[in-house]
Motif scaffolding. Sequence first.
Motif, PDB file in Angstrom:
ATOM      1  N   ALA A  31       3.537   5.807  -2.859  1.00  0.00           N
ATOM      2  CA  ALA A  31       4.712   6.485  -3.401  1.00  0.00           C
ATOM      3  C   ALA A  31       4.617   6.621  -4.923  1.00  0.00           C
ATOM      4  O   ALA A  31       4.977   7.662  -5.485  1.00  0.00           O
ATOM      5  N   VAL A  32       4.140   5.577  -5.598  1.00  0.00           N
ATOM      6  CA  VAL A  32       4.029   5.619  -7.056  1.00  0.00           C
ATOM      7  C   VAL A  32       3.003   6.662  -7.494  1.00  0.00           C
ATOM      8  O   VAL A  32       3.252   7.453  -8.414  1.00  0.00           O
ATOM      9  N   LEU A  33       1.850   6.689  -6.827  1.00  0.00           N
ATOM     10  CA  LEU A  33       0.822   7.663  -7.180  1.00  0.00           C
ATOM     11  C   LEU A  33       1.291   9.090  -6.885  1.00  0.00           C
ATOM     12  O   LEU A  33       0.994  10.017  -7.652  1.00  0.00           O
ATOM     13  N   SER A  34       2.027   9.272  -5.789  1.00  0.00           N
ATOM     14  CA  SER A  34       2.553  10.598  -5.478  1.00  0.00           C
ATOM     15  C   SER A  34       3.565  11.046  -6.533  1.00  0.00           C
ATOM     16  O   SER A  34       3.573  12.211  -6.949  1.00  0.00           O
ATOM     17  N   THR A  35       4.411  10.111  -6.979  1.00  0.00           N
ATOM     18  CA  THR A  35       5.378  10.434  -8.031  1.00  0.00           C
ATOM     19  C   THR A  35       4.677  10.753  -9.341  1.00  0.00           C
ATOM     20  O   THR A  35       5.082  11.660 -10.078  1.00  0.00           O
ATOM     21  N   PHE A  48       8.912   4.247   1.648  1.00  0.00           N
ATOM     22  CA  PHE A  48       7.918   4.601   0.634  1.00  0.00           C
ATOM     23  C   PHE A  48       6.991   5.706   1.131  1.00  0.00           C
ATOM     24  O   PHE A  48       6.607   6.590   0.365  1.00  0.00           O
ATOM     25  N   PHE A  49       6.632   5.659   2.412  1.00  0.00           N
ATOM     26  CA  PHE A  49       5.733   6.684   2.953  1.00  0.00           C
ATOM     27  C   PHE A  49       6.401   8.055   2.927  1.00  0.00           C
ATOM     28  O   PHE A  49       5.798   9.047   2.489  1.00  0.00           O
ATOM     29  N   ILE A  50       7.643   8.133   3.399  1.00  0.00           N
ATOM     30  CA  ILE A  50       8.324   9.431   3.428  1.00  0.00           C
ATOM     31  C   ILE A  50       8.597   9.923   2.014  1.00  0.00           C
ATOM     32  O   ILE A  50       8.450  11.117   1.710  1.00  0.00           O
ATOM     33  N   LEU A  51       8.993   9.010   1.117  1.00  0.00           N
ATOM     34  CA  LEU A  51       9.247   9.399  -0.268  1.00  0.00           C
ATOM     35  C   LEU A  51       7.980   9.926  -0.923  1.00  0.00           C
ATOM     36  O   LEU A  51       8.000  10.958  -1.610  1.00  0.00           O
ATOM     37  N   GLY A  52       6.858   9.240  -0.714  1.00  0.00           N
ATOM     38  CA  GLY A  52       5.597   9.705  -1.280  1.00  0.00           C
ATOM     39  C   GLY A  52       5.159  11.037  -0.701  1.00  0.00           C
ATOM     40  O   GLY A  52       4.653  11.909  -1.427  1.00  0.00           O
ATOM     41  N   THR A  53       5.368  11.228   0.611  1.00  0.00           N
ATOM     42  CA  THR A  53       4.999  12.492   1.240  1.00  0.00           C
ATOM     43  C   THR A  53       5.851  13.640   0.716  1.00  0.00           C
ATOM     44  O   THR A  53       5.362  14.757   0.492  1.00  0.00           O
ATOM     45  N   LEU A  54       7.134  13.381   0.483  1.00  0.00           N
ATOM     46  CA  LEU A  54       8.002  14.410  -0.093  1.00  0.00           C
ATOM     47  C   LEU A  54       7.526  14.822  -1.483  1.00  0.00           C
ATOM     48  O   LEU A  54       7.542  16.010  -1.837  1.00  0.00           O
ATOM     49  N   HIS A  55       7.107  13.854  -2.276  1.00  0.00           N
ATOM     50  CA  HIS A  55       6.597  14.174  -3.611  1.00  0.00           C
ATOM     51  C   HIS A  55       5.299  14.971  -3.533  1.00  0.00           C
ATOM     52  O   HIS A  55       5.067  15.870  -4.362  1.00  0.00           O
ATOM     53  N   ILE A  77       0.834  -1.201   0.000  1.00  0.00           N
ATOM     54  CA  ILE A  77       0.000   0.000   0.000  1.00  0.00           C
ATOM     55  C   ILE A  77       0.868   1.251   0.000  1.00  0.00           C
ATOM     56  O   ILE A  77       0.599   2.226  -0.727  1.00  0.00           O
ATOM     57  N   MET A  78       1.939   1.243   0.802  1.00  0.00           N
ATOM     58  CA  MET A  78       2.843   2.389   0.820  1.00  0.00           C
ATOM     59  C   MET A  78       3.592   2.533  -0.505  1.00  0.00           C
ATOM     60  O   MET A  78       3.888   3.651  -0.940  1.00  0.00           O
ATOM     61  N   LEU A  79       3.916   1.408  -1.153  1.00  0.00           N
ATOM     62  CA  LEU A  79       4.541   1.466  -2.466  1.00  0.00           C
ATOM     63  C   LEU A  79       3.589   2.104  -3.474  1.00  0.00           C
ATOM     64  O   LEU A  79       4.006   2.950  -4.290  1.00  0.00           O
ATOM     65  N   LEU A  80       2.322   1.726  -3.421  1.00  0.00           N
ATOM     66  CA  LEU A  80       1.327   2.333  -4.309  1.00  0.00           C
ATOM     67  C   LEU A  80       1.181   3.819  -4.017  1.00  0.00           C
ATOM     68  O   LEU A  80       1.053   4.640  -4.934  1.00  0.00           O
ATOM     69  N   VAL A 112      10.844  -1.441   7.160  1.00  0.00           N
ATOM     70  CA  VAL A 112      11.707  -0.340   6.703  1.00  0.00           C
ATOM     71  C   VAL A 112      11.280   0.124   5.314  1.00  0.00           C
ATOM     72  O   VAL A 112      11.318   1.321   5.006  1.00  0.00           O
ATOM     73  N   GLY A 113      10.859  -0.816   4.483  1.00  0.00           N
ATOM     74  CA  GLY A 113      10.435  -0.458   3.134  1.00  0.00           C
ATOM     75  C   GLY A 113       9.226   0.455   3.127  1.00  0.00           C
ATOM     76  O   GLY A 113       9.198   1.455   2.395  1.00  0.00           O
ATOM     77  N   ARG A 114       8.230   0.143   3.947  1.00  0.00           N
ATOM     78  CA  ARG A 114       7.054   1.009   3.948  1.00  0.00           C
ATOM     79  C   ARG A 114       7.337   2.348   4.604  1.00  0.00           C
ATOM     80  O   ARG A 114       6.693   3.349   4.278  1.00  0.00           O
ATOM     81  N   ARG A 115       8.295   2.402   5.506  1.00  0.00           N
ATOM     82  CA  ARG A 115       8.707   3.703   6.040  1.00  0.00           C
ATOM     83  C   ARG A 115       9.339   4.557   4.946  1.00  0.00           C
ATOM     84  O   ARG A 115       9.055   5.752   4.825  1.00  0.00           O
TER      85      ARG A 115
END
Length: 297
Positions: free
Chosen positions: A65-69, A139-146, A60-63, A134-137
């Motif tokens: 991050a992808v949608l935010s990008t 992805f969450f921060i990366l998506g929030t930054l985007h 879910i966090m990967l999705l 760690v991966g979902r952490r």
Amino acid sequence: MEKCNCRSILCTQMTSSGPHILPAVSSNSDSNLQKRYRCSLVEVIDVGVRYPPEWRKTLIMLLYAVLSTLLSSLVVVLVNNWVPAQEIVSPLPDLFPRSFGSSAWAFQLSEFCSFLLLTLWLIQWFLLRYKSIVGRRFFFILGTLHLYRTLTTYVTVLPVPSQYIICENKVSGGWEVILKQTFKLMSNGGFFLRRSPTFCGDYMYSGQAATLILTYMFIKTYSPDIFWVYQLFCWLLSVTGVVSIMFTHTHYTLDVIAAYFVTTRIFWWYHTLTNNQDIVVWKGICHGQETGNDAHG
């Protein structure tokens, strides 16, 4: 009754509301006090803490991050149409290029540092025990930054920082053409591959600098302190990549400074909450008490 003279013994006092754990009584304690307690031997076995992987949350966090990008790339394409022409609006005054000049080769250096740092992080992440957490952490921060970058890019369009930048042609057409350009931007690797001509206007804040800083912070946090040479090497890669961005003058110096503050604060706030669950629990308790007092009042 046995005397409580062992560290592995818990003393309990039987009351009407149930047993209460009390401190162990030493061997020379008063005999009348000893009769009030019942002692039992307790064996403590340390089996370690194990956390469930919960890969569903990671996906879910990967999705996210992808949608935010994807949204960030869409806004970049739109902003490229709104950025003023370089012949009309000159670049804003900037201290760094005025003091040190600019170098075209520095952009390739920043790309190399970004690619190498990301590769090291992927290898390290693969070797982690709790890679799903760690991966979902990440992805969450990366998506929030985007998402934050999407907002700051959209609300204020800055002029092109250098006269030597060749901007992508403005998109003329419907949403089909815009989406095509958006997927073209994502397929080129986002901020990690050279795009010539480039999409202009996405300056506040630097996405490449934010990714460099975020990747190093995850490498530093989730690697043992004994690997200090590896951590120092990754820090040098991150600093070199960020400084190279300023030398290329593809971003204003303010963009890089803002990227540092936004990235570090989101990282620290998020890990403060995840590593200190008592903060969230006590806030909920206090909120519940206040609500209860208001209801009774």
